[in-house]
Design an enzyme around this catalytic site. Structure first.
Site, PDB file in Angstrom:
ATOM      1  N   TYR A 171      -8.175 -25.297   2.112  1.00  0.00           N
ATOM      2  CA  TYR A 171      -8.300 -23.858   1.826  1.00  0.00           C
ATOM      3  C   TYR A 171      -9.772 -23.447   1.798  1.00  0.00           C
ATOM      4  CZ  TYR A 171      -8.020 -19.465  -0.808  1.00  0.00           C
ATOM      5  OH  TYR A 171      -8.145 -18.164  -1.215  1.00  0.00           O
TER       6      TYR A 171
ATOM      7  N   THR B 117      -4.055  -6.232   6.952  1.00  0.00           N
ATOM      8  CA  THR B 117      -3.089  -7.319   7.129  1.00  0.00           C
ATOM      9  C   THR B 117      -2.767  -7.900   5.754  1.00  0.00           C
ATOM     10  OG1 THR B 117      -4.713  -9.099   7.447  1.00  0.00           O
ATOM     11  CG2 THR B 117      -4.079  -7.828   9.396  1.00  0.00           C
ATOM     12  N   GLY B 118      -1.526  -8.306   5.576  1.00  0.00           N
ATOM     13  CA  GLY B 118      -1.112  -8.759   4.257  1.00  0.00           C
ATOM     14  C   GLY B 118      -1.165  -7.631   3.236  1.00  0.00           C
ATOM     15  N   GLY B 119      -0.849  -6.426   3.683  1.00  0.00           N
ATOM     16  CA  GLY B 119      -0.950  -5.251   2.813  1.00  0.00           C
ATOM     17  C   GLY B 119       0.299  -4.953   2.016  1.00  0.00           C
TER      18      GLY B 119
ATOM     19  N   SER C   8       1.489  -6.765  -0.578  1.00  0.00           N
ATOM     20  CA  SER C   8       1.487  -7.227  -1.967  1.00  0.00           C
ATOM     21  C   SER C   8       0.062  -7.503  -2.412  1.00  0.00           C
ATOM     22  CB  SER C   8       2.338  -8.497  -2.142  1.00  0.00           C
ATOM     23  OG  SER C   8       1.728  -9.596  -1.484  1.00  0.00           O
ATOM     24  N   GLY C   9      -0.117  -7.708  -3.703  1.00  0.00           N
ATOM     25  CA  GLY C   9      -1.378  -8.161  -4.257  1.00  0.00           C
ATOM     26  C   GLY C   9      -2.579  -7.313  -3.907  1.00  0.00           C
TER      27      GLY C   9
ATOM     28  N   GLY D  13      -3.960  -6.723  -1.042  1.00  0.00           N
ATOM     29  CA  GLY D  13      -3.761  -5.872   0.124  1.00  0.00           C
ATOM     30  C   GLY D  13      -3.067  -4.577  -0.223  1.00  0.00           C
TER      31      GLY D  13
END
Length: 249
Positions: A150, A12-14, A16-17, A19
């Protein structure tokens, strides 16, 4: 032999960055890779960069029904899932007096609620013996004045790994946590600051790290590979900290 040969991995969140770097490394190690993200343009760009037959699904982890659709598509394409990297993230930083309810809700929805229900909705689609890696932070035991929500949400994620590990023992599913420190990713530019402000923020975090630099996404990807593969077969409910010494020193 490639470490993830014949494995199906979802990140998940793959798009950018950390991921994206992890998706690339997993594909290089033989995995069939599926990524999720909220932006179709960046997903398509990421899929091209990953190659190796990777697929992408537009999905928002804060919307529980989205994740079920994503996992169903992965199963239809690749079969059941062997590796789940729960990486989708969001950061809103502000002093306590200025932190809004909207910022709190979004932080909780993405980081805590999102992680909880990503794992829950994945359960019918996971193979027994699968590896789940939740993403926390080295701040999960530290107090940072502008990151209370956070840090608390990420501490909750650390706790989830312990409870999930206990609950999923019967299926031999391992749940562990990767806790990065300050990593050089596009998240620094998402607050709308100028280049000078972004560079200043990076310099602050680098100077606060004992190794005096930001980590790279490739260093974090190597940690995810370790936890996803049989190299970590004796780790359960544990935390791998890759933070340049912030938590220890």
């Amino acid at each position: 032999m490639k470490k993830l040969e014949n494995k199906v991995a979802v990140i998940t969140g793959g798009n950018s960055g950390m991921g994206l770097a992890t998706a690339k490394l997993f594909a290089q190690n033989g995995a069939s890779v599926a990524i999720t993200g909220r932006n179709l343009v960046t997903i398509n760009s990421a899929i091209e960069a990953i190659g190796n037959g990777a697929i992408g699904v537009v999905s928002d982890v804060s919307d529980v029904s989205n994740m079920e659709h994503a996992f169903s598509k992965v199963e239809q394409t690749f079969g059941k899932i062997d590796i789940l990297i729960v990486n989708a993230g969001f950061f809103a930083g502000a002093p306590l007096a200025d932190f809004t309810e909207e910022m709190f809700d979004q932080t909780s929805d993405v980081l805590f609620k999102g992680a909880f229900f990503t794992v829950q909705k994945a359960l019918p689609y996971l193979n027994d013996g699968a590896s789940i890696v939740l993403t926390s932070t080295s701040l999960n035991e530290k107090g940072l004045s502008f990151a209370a929500a956070y840090s608390a949400a990420k501490a909750a994620v650390r706790s989830l790994a312990r409870s999930f590990s206990s609950e999923l023992l019967g299926r031999n599913i391992r749940v562990n946590v990767l806790s990065p420190g300050a990593i050089d990713t596009p998240i620094f530019g998402r607050g709308g600051g100028s280049k000078e402000e972004i560079d200043g923020t990076k310099a602050f975090f680098a100077s606060s790290t004992p190794l005096k630099r930001l980590g790279t996404v490739e260093e974090i990807a190597a940690g995810y590979l370790f936890l996803a593969s049989d190299d970590s077969s004796y780790m359960l409910g544990a935390e791998l900290v890759i933070d340049g010494g912030i938590k220890a020193i």
